[in-house]
Design a protein around this motif. Sequence first.
Motif, PDB file in Angstrom:
ATOM      1  N   PRO A   1     -21.250 -44.268 -17.353  1.00 38.52           N
ATOM      2  CA  PRO A   1     -20.045 -45.673 -17.210  1.00 38.52           C
ATOM      3  C   PRO A   1     -19.599 -45.999 -15.702  1.00 38.52           C
ATOM      4  CG  PRO A   1     -19.328 -43.934 -18.674  1.00 38.52           C
ATOM      5  CD  PRO A   1     -20.279 -42.921 -17.478  1.00 38.52           C
ATOM      6  N   GLN A   2     -19.734 -46.982 -15.952  1.00 36.25           N
ATOM      7  CA  GLN A   2     -19.672 -48.030 -14.369  1.00 36.25           C
ATOM      8  C   GLN A   2     -18.152 -47.588 -13.699  1.00 36.25           C
ATOM      9  OE1 GLN A   2     -23.358 -48.145 -12.352  1.00 36.25           O
ATOM     10  NE2 GLN A   2     -23.553 -47.294 -14.416  1.00 36.25           N
ATOM     11  N   ILE A   3     -17.553 -46.767 -13.478  1.00 39.45           N
ATOM     12  CA  ILE A   3     -16.522 -46.861 -13.601  1.00 39.45           C
ATOM     13  C   ILE A   3     -16.217 -45.427 -12.288  1.00 39.45           C
ATOM     14  CG2 ILE A   3     -14.900 -47.422 -14.946  1.00 39.45           C
ATOM     15  CD1 ILE A   3     -14.205 -44.485 -15.550  1.00 39.45           C
ATOM     16  N   GLU A   4     -15.487 -45.602 -11.405  1.00 43.04           N
ATOM     17  CA  GLU A   4     -15.762 -43.900 -10.154  1.00 43.04           C
ATOM     18  C   GLU A   4     -14.538 -43.426 -10.836  1.00 43.04           C
ATOM     19  OE1 GLU A   4     -15.485 -45.767  -6.373  1.00 43.04           O
ATOM     20  OE2 GLU A   4     -14.654 -43.293  -5.107  1.00 43.04           O
ATOM     21  N   ILE A   5     -14.552 -41.900 -10.505  1.00 39.86           N
ATOM     22  CA  ILE A   5     -13.645 -41.125 -10.464  1.00 39.86           C
ATOM     23  C   ILE A   5     -13.897 -40.091  -9.405  1.00 39.86           C
ATOM     24  CG2 ILE A   5     -12.767 -38.960 -12.306  1.00 39.86           C
ATOM     25  CD1 ILE A   5     -14.014 -40.406 -14.792  1.00 39.86           C
ATOM     26  N   LYS A   6     -13.102 -40.407  -8.410  1.00 43.00           N
ATOM     27  CA  LYS A   6     -12.702 -39.296  -7.756  1.00 43.00           C
ATOM     28  C   LYS A   6     -12.537 -37.852  -7.912  1.00 43.00           C
ATOM     29  CE  LYS A   6     -11.697 -41.946  -3.393  1.00 43.00           C
ATOM     30  NZ  LYS A   6     -12.332 -43.380  -4.016  1.00 43.00           N
ATOM     31  N   THR A   7     -14.108 -36.843  -7.467  1.00 44.99           N
ATOM     32  CA  THR A   7     -13.060 -35.351  -8.031  1.00 44.99           C
ATOM     33  C   THR A   7     -12.107 -34.787  -7.642  1.00 44.99           C
ATOM     34  OG1 THR A   7     -15.548 -35.200  -8.148  1.00 44.99           O
ATOM     35  CG2 THR A   7     -14.526 -33.280  -7.920  1.00 44.99           C
ATOM     36  N   LEU A   8     -11.529 -35.329  -7.120  1.00 43.77           N
ATOM     37  CA  LEU A   8     -10.425 -34.920  -5.976  1.00 43.77           C
ATOM     38  C   LEU A   8      -8.815 -34.928  -7.167  1.00 43.77           C
ATOM     39  CD1 LEU A   8      -9.261 -34.034  -3.673  1.00 43.77           C
ATOM     40  CD2 LEU A   8      -8.761 -36.039  -2.459  1.00 43.77           C
ATOM     41  N   HIS A   9      -8.913 -36.863  -7.837  1.00 42.54           N
ATOM     42  CA  HIS A   9      -8.270 -36.800  -8.952  1.00 42.54           C
ATOM     43  C   HIS A   9      -9.050 -35.893 -10.112  1.00 42.54           C
ATOM     44  CE1 HIS A   9      -5.695 -39.730 -10.841  1.00 42.54           C
ATOM     45  NE2 HIS A   9      -6.825 -39.828 -12.459  1.00 42.54           N
ATOM     46  N   SER A  10     -10.270 -36.299 -10.800  1.00 44.28           N
ATOM     47  CA  SER A  10     -10.551 -35.285 -11.641  1.00 44.28           C
ATOM     48  C   SER A  10      -9.707 -33.530 -11.886  1.00 44.28           C
ATOM     49  CB  SER A  10     -11.648 -35.566 -11.751  1.00 44.28           C
ATOM     50  OG  SER A  10     -12.366 -34.868 -12.934  1.00 44.28           O
ATOM     51  N   ARG A  11      -9.627 -33.363 -10.726  1.00 44.27           N
ATOM     52  CA  ARG A  11      -8.869 -32.073 -10.372  1.00 44.27           C
ATOM     53  C   ARG A  11      -7.661 -31.858 -10.667  1.00 44.27           C
ATOM     54  NH1 ARG A  11     -13.959 -28.529  -8.915  1.00 44.27           N
ATOM     55  NH2 ARG A  11     -12.608 -26.873  -8.133  1.00 44.27           N
ATOM     56  N   GLU A  12      -6.846 -32.857 -10.565  1.00 38.34           N
ATOM     57  CA  GLU A  12      -5.572 -33.130 -10.349  1.00 38.34           C
ATOM     58  C   GLU A  12      -4.870 -32.403 -12.034  1.00 38.34           C
ATOM     59  OE1 GLU A  12      -5.023 -35.313  -5.679  1.00 38.34           O
ATOM     60  OE2 GLU A  12      -4.855 -36.185  -8.180  1.00 38.34           O
ATOM     61  N   VAL A  13      -5.548 -33.147 -12.409  1.00 36.95           N
ATOM     62  CA  VAL A  13      -4.872 -33.390 -14.316  1.00 36.95           C
ATOM     63  C   VAL A  13      -5.371 -31.839 -14.532  1.00 36.95           C
ATOM     64  CG1 VAL A  13      -5.777 -36.361 -14.571  1.00 36.95           C
ATOM     65  CG2 VAL A  13      -7.558 -34.442 -15.238  1.00 36.95           C
ATOM     66  N   LEU A  14      -6.224 -31.123 -13.476  1.00 34.60           N
ATOM     67  CA  LEU A  14      -5.945 -29.219 -14.703  1.00 34.60           C
ATOM     68  C   LEU A  14      -5.299 -28.967 -13.990  1.00 34.60           C
ATOM     69  CD1 LEU A  14      -9.704 -29.637 -13.336  1.00 34.60           C
ATOM     70  CD2 LEU A  14      -8.960 -30.092 -15.228  1.00 34.60           C
ATOM     71  N   LYS A  15      -5.306 -27.799 -14.941  1.00 28.64           N
ATOM     72  CA  LYS A  15      -3.699 -26.852 -15.473  1.00 28.64           C
ATOM     73  C   LYS A  15      -4.341 -25.818 -14.323  1.00 28.64           C
ATOM     74  CE  LYS A  15      -1.349 -28.740 -18.603  1.00 28.64           C
ATOM     75  NZ  LYS A  15      -1.704 -30.264 -18.569  1.00 28.64           N
ATOM     76  N   GLU A  16      -3.110 -25.209 -13.865  1.00 33.15           N
ATOM     77  CA  GLU A  16      -3.481 -24.260 -12.703  1.00 33.15           C
ATOM     78  C   GLU A  16      -3.327 -22.891 -13.462  1.00 33.15           C
ATOM     79  OE1 GLU A  16      -2.398 -22.984  -9.438  1.00 33.15           O
ATOM     80  OE2 GLU A  16      -3.097 -25.607  -9.355  1.00 33.15           O
ATOM     81  N   ASN A  17      -2.679 -22.917 -14.640  1.00 35.11           N
ATOM     82  CA  ASN A  17      -3.200 -22.260 -15.230  1.00 35.11           C
ATOM     83  C   ASN A  17      -4.080 -21.797 -16.558  1.00 35.11           C
ATOM     84  OD1 ASN A  17      -1.401 -19.303 -13.433  1.00 35.11           O
ATOM     85  ND2 ASN A  17       0.328 -20.790 -14.323  1.00 35.11           N
ATOM     86  N   VAL A  18      -4.752 -20.547 -17.353  1.00 32.44           N
ATOM     87  CA  VAL A  18      -5.078 -20.838 -18.186  1.00 32.44           C
ATOM     88  C   VAL A  18      -5.056 -19.482 -19.136  1.00 32.44           C
ATOM     89  CG1 VAL A  18      -7.924 -20.663 -19.420  1.00 32.44           C
ATOM     90  CG2 VAL A  18      -7.958 -21.574 -17.251  1.00 32.44           C
ATOM     91  N   PRO A  19      -4.497 -20.248 -20.334  1.00 31.93           N
ATOM     92  CA  PRO A  19      -4.696 -19.165 -21.828  1.00 31.93           C
ATOM     93  C   PRO A  19      -5.534 -17.679 -21.418  1.00 31.93           C
ATOM     94  CG  PRO A  19      -3.902 -21.401 -22.570  1.00 31.93           C
ATOM     95  CD  PRO A  19      -4.917 -21.875 -20.608  1.00 31.93           C
ATOM     96  N   MET A  20      -5.164 -16.662 -21.704  1.00 32.84           N
ATOM     97  CA  MET A  20      -5.634 -15.693 -21.870  1.00 32.84           C
ATOM     98  C   MET A  20      -7.184 -16.218 -23.009  1.00 32.84           C
ATOM     99  SD  MET A  20      -6.991 -12.524 -21.363  1.00 32.84           S
ATOM    100  CE  MET A  20      -5.383 -12.076 -20.172  1.00 32.84           C
ATOM    101  N   GLU A  21      -6.748 -17.063 -24.302  1.00 35.56           N
ATOM    102  CA  GLU A  21      -6.887 -16.682 -25.362  1.00 35.56           C
ATOM    103  C   GLU A  21      -8.183 -17.889 -24.866  1.00 35.56           C
ATOM    104  OE1 GLU A  21      -6.282 -19.129 -29.937  1.00 35.56           O
ATOM    105  OE2 GLU A  21      -4.593 -18.671 -28.739  1.00 35.56           O
ATOM    106  N   LEU A  22      -7.976 -18.785 -24.536  1.00 33.89           N
ATOM    107  CA  LEU A  22      -9.080 -19.395 -23.931  1.00 33.89           C
ATOM    108  C   LEU A  22     -10.658 -19.569 -22.916  1.00 33.89           C
ATOM    109  CD1 LEU A  22      -7.518 -23.339 -23.533  1.00 33.89           C
ATOM    110  CD2 LEU A  22      -8.381 -22.213 -25.671  1.00 33.89           C
ATOM    111  N   ALA A  23      -9.774 -18.861 -21.595  1.00 33.73           N
ATOM    112  CA  ALA A  23     -10.227 -17.929 -21.387  1.00 33.73           C
ATOM    113  C   ALA A  23     -11.604 -16.644 -21.788  1.00 33.73           C
ATOM    114  CB  ALA A  23      -9.429 -17.204 -20.086  1.00 33.73           C
ATOM    115  N   ILE A  24     -11.065 -16.502 -22.419  1.00 30.91           N
ATOM    116  CA  ILE A  24     -11.821 -15.509 -23.230  1.00 30.91           C
ATOM    117  C   ILE A  24     -12.971 -16.168 -23.623  1.00 30.91           C
ATOM    118  CG2 ILE A  24     -12.289 -14.029 -26.202  1.00 30.91           C
ATOM    119  CD1 ILE A  24      -9.280 -12.903 -24.502  1.00 30.91           C
ATOM    120  N   LYS A  25     -12.559 -17.357 -24.666  1.00 28.82           N
ATOM    121  CA  LYS A  25     -13.384 -17.890 -25.409  1.00 28.82           C
ATOM    122  C   LYS A  25     -14.272 -18.518 -24.264  1.00 28.82           C
ATOM    123  CE  LYS A  25     -10.611 -19.884 -29.648  1.00 28.82           C
ATOM    124  NZ  LYS A  25     -10.103 -21.162 -29.914  1.00 28.82           N
ATOM    125  N   GLN A  26     -14.279 -19.060 -23.524  1.00 28.29           N
ATOM    126  CA  GLN A  26     -15.292 -19.917 -22.440  1.00 28.29           C
ATOM    127  C   GLN A  26     -16.074 -18.989 -21.558  1.00 28.29           C
ATOM    128  OE1 GLN A  26     -14.352 -22.916 -21.977  1.00 28.29           O
ATOM    129  NE2 GLN A  26     -14.940 -23.458 -19.698  1.00 28.29           N
TER     130      GLN A  26
END
Length: 309
Positions: A175-200
């Motif tokens: 899609p012809q919009i621009e997303i800066k990686t820097l911005h796209s990383r800012e929306v992520l959480k610092e910590n990952v719940p154990m259950e999701l880390a296991i699934k991933q």
Amino acid sequence: MEKIRVFCPASVANVSCGFDVLGFCLKEVGDEIIIRKSKQKGVKIISVEGHRLPSDPRKNVAGIAINSFLNKYPSNFGFEIEIIKRIKPGSGIGSSAASSAGAVFGVNKILGDPATKDDLIKFAMEGEKFVSGKAIPDNVSPLIYGGFTLTRSIDPIDVIKLPIPNELVAVIIHPQIEIKTLHSREVLKENVPMELAIKQSANLAGMVSGLYKNDYDLISKCLVDEIVEPHRSSLIPEFYKLKDVANKAGALGCGISGSGPSVFALTKGNEIAKRVADEMKKVFKNHDIGIQCYISKINPNGIKIIPSK
Ligand code: HSE
């Protein structure tokens, strides 16, 4: 060698289950970089065609990566660079990686290959660090090693080149919009719940096994992102609709390409890829956002030298 012209392919990072570690490169889509020896030491970017990017080598990822190279492998001449940019910056298909990795690959060839592949990844990551705030290898490694790669560690660099099932095809909708990686990383959480880390980690391990075993069903089951996609999906127009139509049209799976906005789907074979691409394109019919679509096999070679014109 006085001059070199290289093709620097686009790439898909993360591949759903391998945030910051998994990536593959594409075949036809990519930039070109021409590098010439010059008497004056240092790096000079003489032109950037296609998209607007800084020509100051301290602000352009190609210049930053080459300077990092020259810190370790000094040269008694300099380099002039022309960049033909076909991968739009902020597209999620490795635009900055193509410039940084292509630049150090070319300089290394001109200097007679003093650097190892892992050195080149390290230098190219300096370009990635400049644009995204972090030295990330997932777009760079497949360009240097070719194909599909898992970067197990960056200190020291440890890249595992994975096999590519013969019929694996990627569909990319940009899609012809621009997303800066820097911005796209800012929306992520610092910590990952154990259950999701296991699934991933289970899915990442399954994906690697699927690639080794040519097992498309297993690849399909593992194309899941439990950690990043839920936070980034809102940045990408029509993301869940794209995913839905791609899966219904027979894709093995569909997810965000790198930090977006491009969305990728993997398919078994070209026929399904075409069908998936058509359905995904329909989502943007009469939409105010335009798209670009690519269908590509996985590029086993990565960056390559092409004839100078
Ligand atoms: N893994 C990175 C991200 C992609 O998703 O932020 C850019 O290297």
